[in-house]
Write a protein that holds these residues in place. Structure first.
Motif, mmCIF file in Angstrom:
data_model
loop_
_atom_site.group_PDB
_atom_site.id
_atom_site.type_symbol
_atom_site.label_atom_id
_atom_site.label_comp_id
_atom_site.label_asym_id
_atom_site.label_seq_id
_atom_site.Cartn_x
_atom_site.Cartn_y
_atom_site.Cartn_z
ATOM 1 N N LYS A 32 21.358 -37.308 7.624
ATOM 2 C CA LYS A 32 20.479 -36.335 7.360
ATOM 3 C C LYS A 32 20.308 -35.365 8.406
ATOM 4 O O LYS A 32 20.366 -34.189 8.129
ATOM 5 C CB LYS A 32 19.342 -37.087 6.730
ATOM 6 C CG LYS A 32 18.176 -36.009 6.120
ATOM 7 C CD LYS A 32 17.029 -36.540 5.481
ATOM 8 C CE LYS A 32 16.207 -35.337 4.609
ATOM 9 N NZ LYS A 32 15.070 -35.894 4.087
ATOM 10 N N PHE A 33 20.307 -35.487 9.757
ATOM 11 C CA PHE A 33 20.013 -34.779 10.699
ATOM 12 C C PHE A 33 21.305 -34.768 11.752
ATOM 13 O O PHE A 33 21.381 -35.589 12.596
ATOM 14 C CB PHE A 33 18.910 -35.161 11.629
ATOM 15 C CG PHE A 33 17.437 -35.172 10.889
ATOM 16 C CD1 PHE A 33 16.838 -33.813 10.586
ATOM 17 C CD2 PHE A 33 17.021 -36.108 10.111
ATOM 18 C CE1 PHE A 33 15.730 -33.828 9.982
ATOM 19 C CE2 PHE A 33 15.841 -36.065 9.323
ATOM 20 C CZ PHE A 33 15.109 -34.946 9.321
ATOM 21 N N LYS A 59 9.436 -40.890 5.964
ATOM 22 C CA LYS A 59 9.041 -39.514 5.722
ATOM 23 C C LYS A 59 8.560 -39.332 7.219
ATOM 24 O O LYS A 59 8.725 -38.096 7.597
ATOM 25 C CB LYS A 59 8.054 -39.556 4.656
ATOM 26 C CG LYS A 59 7.390 -38.310 4.396
ATOM 27 C CD LYS A 59 6.486 -38.232 3.273
ATOM 28 C CE LYS A 59 6.072 -36.561 3.158
ATOM 29 N NZ LYS A 59 5.166 -36.353 1.938
ATOM 30 N N LEU A 113 11.243 -35.601 13.718
ATOM 31 C CA LEU A 113 12.415 -35.201 13.972
ATOM 32 C C LEU A 113 12.746 -33.681 13.906
ATOM 33 O O LEU A 113 13.226 -32.850 14.593
ATOM 34 C CB LEU A 113 13.625 -35.973 13.407
ATOM 35 C CG LEU A 113 13.771 -37.337 13.807
ATOM 36 C CD1 LEU A 113 15.135 -37.781 12.864
ATOM 37 C CD2 LEU A 113 14.395 -37.441 15.117
ATOM 38 N N GLU A 114 12.140 -33.375 12.562
ATOM 39 C CA GLU A 114 12.195 -31.852 12.333
ATOM 40 C C GLU A 114 11.410 -31.067 13.229
ATOM 41 O O GLU A 114 11.438 -29.685 13.413
ATOM 42 C CB GLU A 114 11.556 -31.687 10.948
ATOM 43 C CG GLU A 114 12.578 -32.057 9.822
ATOM 44 C CD GLU A 114 11.989 -32.170 8.433
ATOM 45 O OE1 GLU A 114 10.766 -32.253 8.188
ATOM 46 O OE2 GLU A 114 12.616 -32.505 7.433
ATOM 47 N N SER A 115 10.319 -31.632 13.635
ATOM 48 C CA SER A 115 9.280 -30.839 14.772
ATOM 49 C C SER A 115 9.875 -30.912 16.056
ATOM 50 O O SER A 115 9.075 -30.558 17.135
ATOM 51 C CB SER A 115 7.937 -31.296 14.613
ATOM 52 O OG SER A 115 7.863 -32.675 14.992
ATOM 53 N N GLU A 173 11.120 -38.560 9.652
ATOM 54 C CA GLU A 173 11.933 -37.240 9.483
ATOM 55 C C GLU A 173 10.950 -35.995 9.649
ATOM 56 O O GLU A 173 11.659 -35.021 10.507
ATOM 57 C CB GLU A 173 11.956 -37.106 8.116
ATOM 58 C CG GLU A 173 13.184 -38.269 7.312
ATOM 59 C CD GLU A 173 13.204 -38.142 5.773
ATOM 60 O OE1 GLU A 173 12.494 -37.302 5.165
ATOM 61 O OE2 GLU A 173 14.199 -38.849 5.336
ATOM 62 N N SER A 174 9.711 -36.264 9.559
ATOM 63 C CA SER A 174 8.709 -35.007 9.945
ATOM 64 C C SER A 174 8.624 -34.900 11.681
ATOM 65 O O SER A 174 8.700 -33.795 12.001
ATOM 66 C CB SER A 174 7.205 -35.406 9.623
ATOM 67 O OG SER A 174 7.256 -35.316 8.215
ATOM 68 N N GLN A 182 15.807 -31.827 22.964
ATOM 69 C CA GLN A 182 16.348 -31.749 21.606
ATOM 70 C C GLN A 182 15.969 -33.063 21.152
ATOM 71 O O GLN A 182 15.944 -34.118 21.869
ATOM 72 C CB GLN A 182 17.692 -31.573 21.543
ATOM 73 C CG GLN A 182 18.079 -29.958 22.047
ATOM 74 C CD GLN A 182 17.491 -28.858 21.222
ATOM 75 O OE1 GLN A 182 17.221 -29.028 20.100
ATOM 76 N NE2 GLN A 182 16.981 -27.771 21.831
#
Length: 208
Positions: free
Chosen positions: A146-147, A107, A113-115, A110-111, A39
């Motif tokens: 944010k996460f 940005k 972490l999102e993936s 963030e991308s 994760q």
């Protein structure tokens, strides 16, 4: 190209730099827990030398070298074609701008972490003097707020400023170690400044 870059990274950190850091430079690796990167997580460490990032990357498993990305300064590592190639191909880095030219300098972080990928961040933003920790910038705290499901892994680098001081290229063995702490979550309801202080405290606790 991606597979070739991964093979180069494994050969570099497991075949060359890993043994060099441990045997020649004498860096010791200590763990309160070995983090799992199935994760997304953010490794957060103090910063005195380029050896910091190299040692952290050497501590990772082979599979994690594909999914963990050091966050580097665009103005330093992307200043010419050679350093950019090294940063992207060998370090698997993601860059951020230290100027205000981008609306959202986080940005790319963030991308990733999102993936499901993970990051290595040095909140001081630049290398400090040996045995000195500068004030932390708030980028990592903003990301963790944010996460909320992303944990951070505190890490403390001791003695790396003597191995390769800022502004010098003479590498010398030193009594040094990398201490990896336990993964932690932050309360997203807390202020960014409070999260930053919590991260800093978590890193300093590993020193003793």
């Amino acid at each position: 190209m991606e597979n070739l870059a991964f093979i180069i990274r494994v050969l570099l950190f497991k075949g060359i730099l890993g043994p060099f850091v441990k045997i020649v430079l004498g860096v010791k690796f200590r763990y309160d827990e070995r983090p799992c990167f199935d994760q997304p997580k953010i490794i957060v460490a103090n910063h005195n030398s380029h050896v910091d990032a190299i040692a952290i990357l050497c501590s990772l498993s082979i599979k994690d070298l594909k999914r963990v990305h050091p966050v580097v300064a665009r103005d330093y590592f992307y200043r010419n074609s050679f350093t950019k190639l090294f940063a992207k191909l060998c370090l698997n880095s993601v860059s951020v701008s230290r100027s205000r030219q981008f609306e959202n300098p986080l940005k790319q972080c963030e991308s990733l972490l999102e993936s499901g990928h993970s990051l290595i961040i040095f909140p001081e933003g630049t290398r400090g003097n040996a045995n000195e920790m500068k004030d932390f910038k708030q980028g990592v705290s903003i990301l963790l707020k944010k996460f909320p499901n992303v944990e951070f892994v505190p890490a403390f680098c001791e003695g790396f400023g003597e191995i390769l001081p800022k502004g010098q290229w003479l590498v010398l063995p030193s009594n040094s170690f990398l201490k990896i702490g336990k993964s932690k979550k932050v309360d997203r309801s807390r202020e960014v400044s409070d999260i930053t202080n919590y991260i800093r405290k978590s890193i300093l606790e590993l020193r003793y």
